[in-house]
Design a protein around this motif. Structure first.
Motif, short mmCIF file in Angstrom:
data_model
loop_
_atom_site.label_atom_id
_atom_site.label_comp_id
_atom_site.label_asym_id
_atom_site.label_seq_id
_atom_site.Cartn_x
_atom_site.Cartn_y
_atom_site.Cartn_z
N LYS A 75 128.62 20.47 -19.39
CA LYS A 75 127.57 19.49 -19.02
C LYS A 75 127.84 18.11 -19.59
O LYS A 75 127.20 17.13 -19.21
N LEU A 123 113.71 15.93 -31.27
CA LEU A 123 112.97 15.62 -30.04
C LEU A 123 112.73 16.86 -29.18
O LEU A 123 112.43 16.77 -27.99
N THR A 124 112.86 18.02 -29.80
CA THR A 124 112.55 19.28 -29.11
C THR A 124 111.04 19.51 -29.16
O THR A 124 110.43 19.34 -30.21
N ILE A 134 108.43 13.14 -26.51
CA ILE A 134 108.76 12.18 -25.46
C ILE A 134 107.70 12.24 -24.36
O ILE A 134 107.56 13.28 -23.70
N ASN A 181 126.84 20.58 -26.88
CA ASN A 181 125.97 21.41 -26.06
C ASN A 181 126.54 22.82 -25.99
O ASN A 181 127.76 23.00 -26.04
N SER A 228 115.84 23.31 -25.75
CA SER A 228 114.64 23.71 -24.99
C SER A 228 113.47 24.09 -25.89
O SER A 228 112.34 23.70 -25.63
N GLY A 268 120.68 19.06 -22.00
CA GLY A 268 119.90 19.41 -20.82
C GLY A 268 119.55 18.09 -20.12
O GLY A 268 120.14 17.04 -20.39
N ARG A 269 118.53 18.15 -19.29
CA ARG A 269 118.14 16.93 -18.56
C ARG A 269 117.77 15.81 -19.54
O ARG A 269 118.18 14.67 -19.39
N GLY A 287 122.32 19.06 -27.66
CA GLY A 287 121.56 19.46 -26.47
C GLY A 287 121.77 18.47 -25.33
O GLY A 287 121.42 17.30 -25.46
N ALA A 320 107.55 11.07 -21.40
CA ALA A 320 108.23 10.49 -20.23
C ALA A 320 109.14 11.55 -19.64
O ALA A 320 109.45 12.55 -20.30
N VAL A 321 109.60 11.31 -18.42
CA VAL A 321 110.60 12.18 -17.81
C VAL A 321 111.98 11.57 -18.10
O VAL A 321 112.07 10.40 -18.48
N PRO A 322 113.05 12.37 -17.93
CA PRO A 322 114.39 11.85 -18.28
C PRO A 322 114.72 10.53 -17.58
O PRO A 322 115.35 9.65 -18.17
N SER A 336 126.73 24.72 -23.49
CA SER A 336 127.63 24.75 -22.33
C SER A 336 128.33 23.39 -22.27
O SER A 336 127.77 22.42 -21.75
N THR A 387 115.61 28.15 -29.98
CA THR A 387 117.01 27.90 -29.59
C THR A 387 117.62 26.82 -30.49
O THR A 387 118.83 26.76 -30.65
P1 NDP Z 1 116.80 21.70 -20.03
O1 NDP Z 1 116.38 23.05 -19.60
O2 NDP Z 1 117.33 20.75 -19.00
O3 NDP Z 1 117.89 21.83 -21.20
C1 NDP Z 1 117.72 22.77 -22.24
C2 NDP Z 1 118.72 22.52 -23.34
O4 NDP Z 1 118.56 23.55 -24.32
C3 NDP Z 1 120.18 22.59 -22.88
O5 NDP Z 1 120.97 21.77 -23.69
C4 NDP Z 1 120.50 24.07 -23.11
O6 NDP Z 1 121.87 24.34 -23.26
C5 NDP Z 1 119.80 24.25 -24.45
N1 NDP Z 1 119.57 25.65 -24.74
C6 NDP Z 1 118.69 26.48 -24.11
N2 NDP Z 1 118.79 27.73 -24.66
C7 NDP Z 1 119.72 27.64 -25.63
C8 NDP Z 1 120.25 28.58 -26.56
N3 NDP Z 1 119.81 29.84 -26.61
N4 NDP Z 1 121.19 28.15 -27.42
C9 NDP Z 1 121.63 26.87 -27.41
N5 NDP Z 1 121.18 25.93 -26.56
C10 NDP Z 1 120.23 26.32 -25.69
O7 NDP Z 1 115.54 21.09 -20.78
P2 NDP Z 1 115.15 19.54 -20.98
O8 NDP Z 1 116.37 18.78 -21.37
O9 NDP Z 1 114.33 19.09 -19.84
O10 NDP Z 1 114.17 19.65 -22.22
C11 NDP Z 1 114.66 19.64 -23.56
C12 NDP Z 1 113.48 19.37 -24.50
O11 NDP Z 1 112.93 18.09 -24.15
C13 NDP Z 1 112.36 20.41 -24.36
O12 NDP Z 1 111.83 20.74 -25.62
C14 NDP Z 1 111.34 19.68 -23.49
O13 NDP Z 1 110.03 20.15 -23.71
C15 NDP Z 1 111.53 18.24 -23.97
N6 NDP Z 1 111.03 17.30 -22.97
C16 NDP Z 1 111.50 17.35 -21.69
C17 NDP Z 1 110.96 16.52 -20.73
C18 NDP Z 1 111.44 16.55 -19.31
O14 NDP Z 1 110.79 15.92 -18.45
N7 NDP Z 1 112.55 17.21 -18.99
C19 NDP Z 1 109.85 15.58 -21.05
C20 NDP Z 1 109.50 15.57 -22.46
C21 NDP Z 1 110.05 16.42 -23.36
P3 NDP Z 1 122.74 24.78 -21.98
O15 NDP Z 1 123.06 23.52 -21.24
O16 NDP Z 1 123.93 25.45 -22.59
O17 NDP Z 1 121.88 25.73 -21.18
#
Ligand code: NDP
Length: 278
Positions: free
Chosen positions: A33, A84-85, A111, A28, A62, A7-8, A5, A113-115, A30, A66
């Protein structure tokens, strides 16, 4: 380390590990990224199993829905999973049971905290699950933020997470209501914020006292009765309506406080409202 994963949050976690000199393999959905992390020395894994071959995997997708396909594809048997999901305690316990049946060392984390805070001691990360697994990974988890271990029940971290986030959302909703209310008379957020921040700190000072009253069940007060606070909430609802804004935020509290008064807690402290919540 493998990171599932990007994401942010996943990107921030992988970045902190790279910054501390760890060998990091990232997967990931995608893959594009991963670009900035690859520039910093990460390896791109084509599948979750390739990332998991590192032995220890951090997963940050997320949602649990997922995440499941990635976990099942990761061939984690004999390896370690730090999840950490964000999810519910039940979802964490389900992964914990699955991990036990697959021979996976499992720790659930949340977590607080923010990223942008990841990799600093201000980022508090709460863990629960296998204590030996947590102890074995503690050093690497310290790279991400300040780790706090809560206990062997894998659902505890998610329970604390939701409890703490609930406090945050209530506070933010209360602040937004306050801004809307003073905004009806042209007061700007910049003008109001210093007073709000000072008041927020003062209110934080009430938490230990409320905690001891809840712990003892003794709601006697020499400070301020629930009757007085319920009446104040009535004034807030009435004034919000008169100033032409919505009453959704105070109305829900008023309803709760009124119920606690009707249940006989009028002369007690605010802490007695917990009896109605329970
Ligand atoms: P993002 O929306 O930035 O990223 C989501 C991630 O999940 C990406 O890697 C995305 O992949 C992946 N994803 C979503 N749908 C699917 C799917 N169907 N199949 C495979 N992969 C998938 O979220 P964050 O990084 O911000 O958050 C991730 C986790 O961290 C969450 O559970 C959130 O609650 C937790 N968190 C986040 C905080 C924050 O401030 N951002 C704070 C504390 C916890 P792709 O890139 O391909 O879309």
């Amino acid at each position: 380390m493998g990171v599932l994963g990007l994401g942010r949050m996943g990107t921030a976690l992988a970045g902190a590990l790279l910054g501390a000199g760890h060998d990091v393999s990232v997967w990931n959905r995608s893959p594009h990224k991963a670009g900035p992390l690859l520039d910093r020395g990460a390896r791109l894994a084509a599948t979750p199993a390739e990332a998991a071959s590192a032995g220890v995997v951090l997963s940050c997708l997320s949602t649990y829905d997922t995440q499941w396909p990635a976990l099942e594809a990761a061939a984690l048997s004999g390896r370690t999973l730090v999840n950490l999901t964000s999810g519910t305690p039940e979802q964490a316990r389900d992964v914990s049971k699955w991990a036990a049946s697959e021979g996976v060392g499992y720790v659930d984390g949340v977590i607080m905290a923010v990223p942008q805070g990841i990799g600093t001691p201000a980022a508090q990360i709460l863990y629960s699950g296998s204590e030996p697994t947590f102890a074995a990974q503690r050093e690497v988890l310290e790279v991400l933020g300040a780790p706090v271990f809560l206990g062997e029940d894998a659902g505890l971290a998610a329970l604390y997470d939701l409890a703490l986030l609930g406090m945050m959302w209530s506070t933010m909703a209360g602040y937004l209501h306050a801004l809307a209310l003073v905004g009806t008379e042209g007061v700007t957020p910049e003008q109001f914020e210093p007073l709000a921040s000072a008041w927020h700190s003062a209110v934080g000072g009430f938490l230990p006292g409320i905690g001891s009253q809840v712990a003892s069940g003794d709601y006697a007060t020499e400070v301020s009765s629930l009757d007085i606070n319920a009446a104040g909430l009535g004034l807030l609802v009435e004034t919000s309506r008169a100033q032409g804004i919505g009453t959704a935020v105070p109305a829900v509290l008023r309803e709760l406080f009124d119920r606690a008064v009707a249940a006989g807690h009028g002369s007690h402290a605010i802490a007695s409202v917990i009896e109605e919540i329970r």
